[in-house]
Structures are given as C-alpha cells and as structure tokens.
Design a protein around this motif. Structure first.
Motif, PDB file in Angstrom:
ATOM      1  N   ASP A 310      -0.872  36.107  15.526  1.00  0.00           N
ATOM      2  CA  ASP A 310      -1.128  35.812  14.260  1.00  0.00           C
ATOM      3  C   ASP A 310      -0.053  35.878  13.485  1.00  0.00           C
ATOM      4  O   ASP A 310       0.302  35.657  12.249  1.00  0.00           O
ATOM      5  N   LEU A 311       1.351  35.738  14.133  1.00  0.00           N
ATOM      6  CA  LEU A 311       2.679  35.531  13.515  1.00  0.00           C
ATOM      7  C   LEU A 311       3.362  34.159  13.965  1.00  0.00           C
ATOM      8  O   LEU A 311       3.023  33.781  15.079  1.00  0.00           O
ATOM      9  N   ALA A 312       4.221  33.765  13.531  1.00  0.00           N
ATOM     10  CA  ALA A 312       5.126  32.731  13.837  1.00  0.00           C
ATOM     11  C   ALA A 312       6.262  32.977  14.322  1.00  0.00           C
ATOM     12  O   ALA A 312       7.261  31.926  14.645  1.00  0.00           O
ATOM     13  N   ASP A 313       6.252  34.098  14.835  1.00  0.00           N
ATOM     14  CA  ASP A 313       7.628  34.518  15.343  1.00  0.00           C
ATOM     15  C   ASP A 313       7.655  34.498  16.973  1.00  0.00           C
ATOM     16  O   ASP A 313       7.101  34.743  17.784  1.00  0.00           O
ATOM     17  N   GLN A 314       8.777  33.665  17.388  1.00  0.00           N
ATOM     18  CA  GLN A 314       8.922  33.326  18.902  1.00  0.00           C
ATOM     19  C   GLN A 314      10.079  33.946  19.450  1.00  0.00           C
ATOM     20  O   GLN A 314      10.481  33.389  20.461  1.00  0.00           O
ATOM     21  N   ARG A 315      10.636  34.763  18.911  1.00  0.00           N
ATOM     22  CA  ARG A 315      12.031  35.675  19.384  1.00  0.00           C
ATOM     23  C   ARG A 315      11.444  36.356  20.857  1.00  0.00           C
ATOM     24  O   ARG A 315      10.592  36.914  20.965  1.00  0.00           O
ATOM     25  N   ALA A 316      12.222  35.804  21.856  1.00  0.00           N
ATOM     26  CA  ALA A 316      11.976  36.354  23.364  1.00  0.00           C
ATOM     27  C   ALA A 316      10.691  35.985  23.705  1.00  0.00           C
ATOM     28  O   ALA A 316      10.214  36.919  24.549  1.00  0.00           O
ATOM     29  N   THR A 317       9.864  35.054  23.246  1.00  0.00           N
ATOM     30  CA  THR A 317       8.449  35.030  23.715  1.00  0.00           C
ATOM     31  C   THR A 317       8.517  34.540  25.189  1.00  0.00           C
ATOM     32  O   THR A 317       9.512  33.842  25.715  1.00  0.00           O
ATOM     33  N   PRO A 318       7.681  35.286  25.952  1.00  0.00           N
ATOM     34  CA  PRO A 318       7.567  34.769  27.337  1.00  0.00           C
ATOM     35  C   PRO A 318       6.999  33.329  27.564  1.00  0.00           C
ATOM     36  O   PRO A 318       7.243  33.063  28.587  1.00  0.00           O
ATOM     37  N   ALA A 319       6.440  32.847  26.521  1.00  0.00           N
ATOM     38  CA  ALA A 319       5.932  31.507  26.648  1.00  0.00           C
ATOM     39  C   ALA A 319       7.091  30.466  27.079  1.00  0.00           C
ATOM     40  O   ALA A 319       6.731  29.413  27.821  1.00  0.00           O
ATOM     41  N   GLU A 320       8.061  30.729  26.680  1.00  0.00           N
ATOM     42  CA  GLU A 320       9.473  29.753  26.885  1.00  0.00           C
ATOM     43  C   GLU A 320       9.495  29.822  28.628  1.00  0.00           C
ATOM     44  O   GLU A 320       9.730  28.646  29.018  1.00  0.00           O
ATOM     45  N   GLU A 321       9.670  30.828  29.193  1.00  0.00           N
ATOM     46  CA  GLU A 321       9.925  31.078  30.510  1.00  0.00           C
ATOM     47  C   GLU A 321       8.729  30.581  31.428  1.00  0.00           C
ATOM     48  O   GLU A 321       8.869  29.636  32.351  1.00  0.00           O
ATOM     49  N   VAL A 322       7.543  30.867  30.824  1.00  0.00           N
ATOM     50  CA  VAL A 322       6.052  30.229  31.644  1.00  0.00           C
ATOM     51  C   VAL A 322       6.285  28.658  31.496  1.00  0.00           C
ATOM     52  O   VAL A 322       6.163  28.042  32.536  1.00  0.00           O
ATOM     53  N   ALA A 323       6.589  28.089  30.425  1.00  0.00           N
ATOM     54  CA  ALA A 323       6.518  26.743  30.296  1.00  0.00           C
ATOM     55  C   ALA A 323       7.844  26.193  31.077  1.00  0.00           C
ATOM     56  O   ALA A 323       7.467  25.038  31.678  1.00  0.00           O
ATOM     57  N   THR A 324       8.898  26.915  31.072  1.00  0.00           N
ATOM     58  CA  THR A 324      10.054  26.095  31.780  1.00  0.00           C
ATOM     59  C   THR A 324       9.640  26.262  33.183  1.00  0.00           C
ATOM     60  O   THR A 324       9.862  25.193  34.031  1.00  0.00           O
ATOM     61  N   ARG A 325       9.041  27.097  33.661  1.00  0.00           N
ATOM     62  CA  ARG A 325       8.772  27.458  35.224  1.00  0.00           C
ATOM     63  C   ARG A 325       7.668  26.352  35.767  1.00  0.00           C
ATOM     64  O   ARG A 325       7.620  25.670  36.660  1.00  0.00           O
ATOM     65  N   LEU A 326       6.779  26.190  34.758  1.00  0.00           N
ATOM     66  CA  LEU A 326       5.589  25.217  35.161  1.00  0.00           C
ATOM     67  C   LEU A 326       6.353  23.818  35.185  1.00  0.00           C
ATOM     68  O   LEU A 326       5.832  23.033  35.934  1.00  0.00           O
ATOM     69  N   ILE A 327       7.307  23.335  34.265  1.00  0.00           N
ATOM     70  CA  ILE A 327       7.921  22.295  34.265  1.00  0.00           C
ATOM     71  C   ILE A 327       8.507  21.787  35.342  1.00  0.00           C
ATOM     72  O   ILE A 327       8.610  20.831  36.050  1.00  0.00           O
TER      73      ILE A 327
END
Length: 402
Positions: A310-327
């Motif tokens: 419920d926040l727009a904060d993306q600092r150090a979000t694990p979603a970035e690495e998850v997406a990078t590895r999937l790509i």
C-alpha cells in the motif's frame, strides 16, 4: 519568519518527522540535502502547508531555528557501512549558520560513534562553537514504519542520547512535544546502537522465517500453518513472515572492519535474505515446468512491485531482481501495481497490465510479490492459470505458497 524546527533531509526519515511536528503545532522548516525518495500524497502536502510547513529558501534560514534535526539518507556504501555523504553535507551547511543554544539532533541510521566522532567535529569546526557548551548535540534513532496506521510518532516512544545530560534534556524537551514517552539513553553511542539492534533484529528474524520457508517446502510442511499456530504462544515468540526479499530504507549493519568483531549472525541473515529473489524465480521455473511449460517464452505477471504493501516506495524492492532474473531466463514479464504507473528494468519499460483479471487469466504464471489492500486474492486465485503467492496472503489451497 523564524521556525521552531528545521528538518534537514526530506526523505524517509525527515518527512514523517516534519508531518508529526506540524500536527503537534510546531512551526517547521524543511531543507533538502539532495535527491530524496520520500514522497507525500497531495492531501498530506496540503495539510502540512496549511499547518505552517514550508521549505527553506536558502541555508541561512537554518540559523534561525531552536532545533535542527538531521535526517539525511545514509544508503549502503561499498564497504558495507552507511554512506555518510549527505549527513556530511547537511552538517557543513548547518554549521555555517549554527547559533548558540541551538539543539542539533541526528536521526539518520549510522554506526555507533558517528555523532561524536564524525558529526561533532564538522559542526564545531564549521561554527566555531563547542558541542555541550555552546549548543546541544544528541542522537535519536528514527523509528519510522511507513504506512503503519497503528503506530505513529505520537504513540511511539523516542530514544534520546545526548553528548551531556543537558544535551539529553534539551532533546527530550523537544521530542516530548511530539510523543507520549521519551526514553533517555546513557549517551549518543547507546542511542546509535539502539538503531543498530532494532534494524538487525528485524533482518535476522526475517532471515529465519525465510530459511524456514525453504526447508518447509522441501519437507512438504505448510509453513504458514506453522506460523499461525506458533503465534498463539503468549510469550517468547514474535511473528515474522517470509517473503521474496527485504527492501526499504532500513539496511542491516554488521560493522565489519569498523568494530573489534563483526556480527556474524547479521552477515548470515543478509546472505539468506539476499537469496530470496533467486529462490522465488527457482520456484517459479519449477512450477512452470511441473505444468509442462518452460520459463523461456512464458508470460509471467508480477503483482505488487513496491517493497511494502500500500505504498509507492520502491527502494531496494526485491521485485527488481525477480524481474531481472525472469527476463534473463527468457520470460515475457509484465506487472500490475496500483501505486506504480510505470516501471523500468534494465533500462527497459515493463508492460503494465491495465485489466488485472484479464492479465492474470492470460499469464502462464502470476506471482504475488506484494499484498496491496486493493487485491482481491480470492478472485485472482480463480482467474489465474497458475499463482505463486510469496506472502502467504491467499486462502489456503487457492495458490502455491512460498
């Protein structure tokens, strides 16, 4: 017009303090130290401005306040400790305008000893004043939990550690206007170490349940049911839940190279938590394989790409690495997040799903990374072809859980 308070640094530590001060009727001046990731909703900004908040027109205004609190961000540095660059810049700017009898407080997360050994010399050399004699100096750990509506600055006790007893009492008098309870530490080092202990406590316990999630999956044990039962114990247990990784502004510190010995448990906890995005991708690939599909060419929808719900904060979000590895595995990744209108990974825009249910029905695999309040997880579990829940938020049996 002079203000009672200057908040130096309007990021994740400074903005909540400024909001609390305005709500307490304290005239507050904000001063930015550089690019800062803190943000306010339009409604929050309107309330603050109506309450008298304003940003400084220049550094000279810092010399006209009774209390100055340095809340500059301290992101991880290459050596493993916090980067004090913005704290140093804030200190030098404040020192050039510091007046006698001002109370200066540091709230940024730092290593024990920073207030006395790093901040104090900067302030004294730049101002010609002496800490503890001409101005008050103290440390207070920032206790901010973004998005938590139950615990606000008003009902969260504030720890204070001053250079002298007079410094402690001056800082306590200020924070006493904001909170119901002030806790006095023996000194700045003790107060700084409170921040260290609190941050590492969180990371170590998250690492424990993250390791438990991997173990329980291998054993065929429902960890979420284990946690549900364990949290009924009225003593000796505090609930933590696993997830795809740990994000946010609060980074663990092991003090390696900066203390007589390192905190080995914290080092291990960081290693465990850093492995979680990779583990999520491994589970995703295994699920696809079990259903006769390959990760290469698979359509994968990521739900919730912020670090906290419920926040727009993306600092150090694990979603970035998850997406990078999937790509990197060749998957076609898209995302949905009600708080993030656009998202780039590896300098490439990631397609955003406009219709959530249609996107989930079309995707070969949907991965819930963040449990935003707006998500109807029961409905999503029905629509999705395959759903991997990393938060244990879906009804039992409705999805594959981490």
């Amino acid at each position: 017009m002079p203000a009672d308070l200057a908040v130096i640094g309007l990021g994740p530590y400074g903005l909540p303090l400024a909001q609390a001060a305005i709500e307490a009727g304290i005239s507050t001046l904000g001063y930015r130290t550089g690019p800062e990731p803190g943000s306010l909703t339009p409604a929050e900004l309107r309330r603050m401005l109506a309450g008298g908040f304003r940003t400084a027109a220049g550094p000279a205004e810092l010399g006209r306040v009774r209390t100055a609190v340095i809340c500059a961000p301290t992101p991880p540095a290459g050596h493993g400790g916090p980067d004090l660059g913005q704290v140093e810049a804030a200190a030098r700017t404040l020192a050039a305008h510091l007046r006698p009898h001002t109370t200066v407080i540091l709230e940024s997360p730092v290593r024990p000893g920073t207030t006395e050994e790093f901040l104090r010399p900067l302030l004294e050399e730049g101002s010609g004043l002496r800490a503890g004699r001409d101005f008050h100096l103290a440390y207070s750990p920032s206790r901010v939990d973004p998005g938590n509506r139950d615990f606000t600055p008003a009902n969260t006790p504030k720890v204070i550690g001053g250079l002298t007893s007079a410094c402690t009492e001056s800082a306590a008098a200020f924070y006493g206007r904001l909170t119901d309870k002030v806790v006095r530490a023996r000194g700045p080092r003790e107060a700084e170490t409170v921040q260290l202990l609190e941050t590492n406590f969180r990371h170590v316990n998250i690492a424990l349940v993250n390791e438990m999630s991997v173990l329980c999956h291998d054993l065929g044990v429902d960890l979420w049911d284990v946690i549900r039962c364990a949290e009924t114990k009225p003593f000796g247990f505090q609930t933590f839940r696993p997830g795809p990784g740990v994000g946010g502004h609060s980074v663990p510190q092991d003090l390696t190279g900066h203390a007589p010995r390192s905190l080995r448990l914290v080092e291990l906890a960081q290693q465990v938590n850093d492995q979680m995005p990779r583990y999520v991708v491994q589970r995703a690939a295994a699920l696809l394989n079990e259903h006769g599909k390959s990760a290469r060419g698979a359509r994968v929808l990521l739900l919730g790409v912020t670090y906290k719900a419920d926040l727009a904060d993306q600092r150090a979000t694990p979603a970035e690495e998850v997406a990078t590895r999937l790509i990197s595995l060749g998957a076609a990744v898209s995302y949905h997040d009600p708080h993030i209108p656009s998202w780039n990974i590896l300098d490439r825009p990631i397609p955003r799903a406009d219709s959530l249910y249609e996107a989930a029905a079309d995707a070969d695999l949907t991965i819930l990374l963040q449990q935003h309040r707006t998500y109807d997880l029961q409905g999503l579990s029905v629509k999705a072809q395959l759903l991997l829940d990393t938060r244990g938020a879906t009804p039992t049996g409705a999805a594959h859980r981490l």
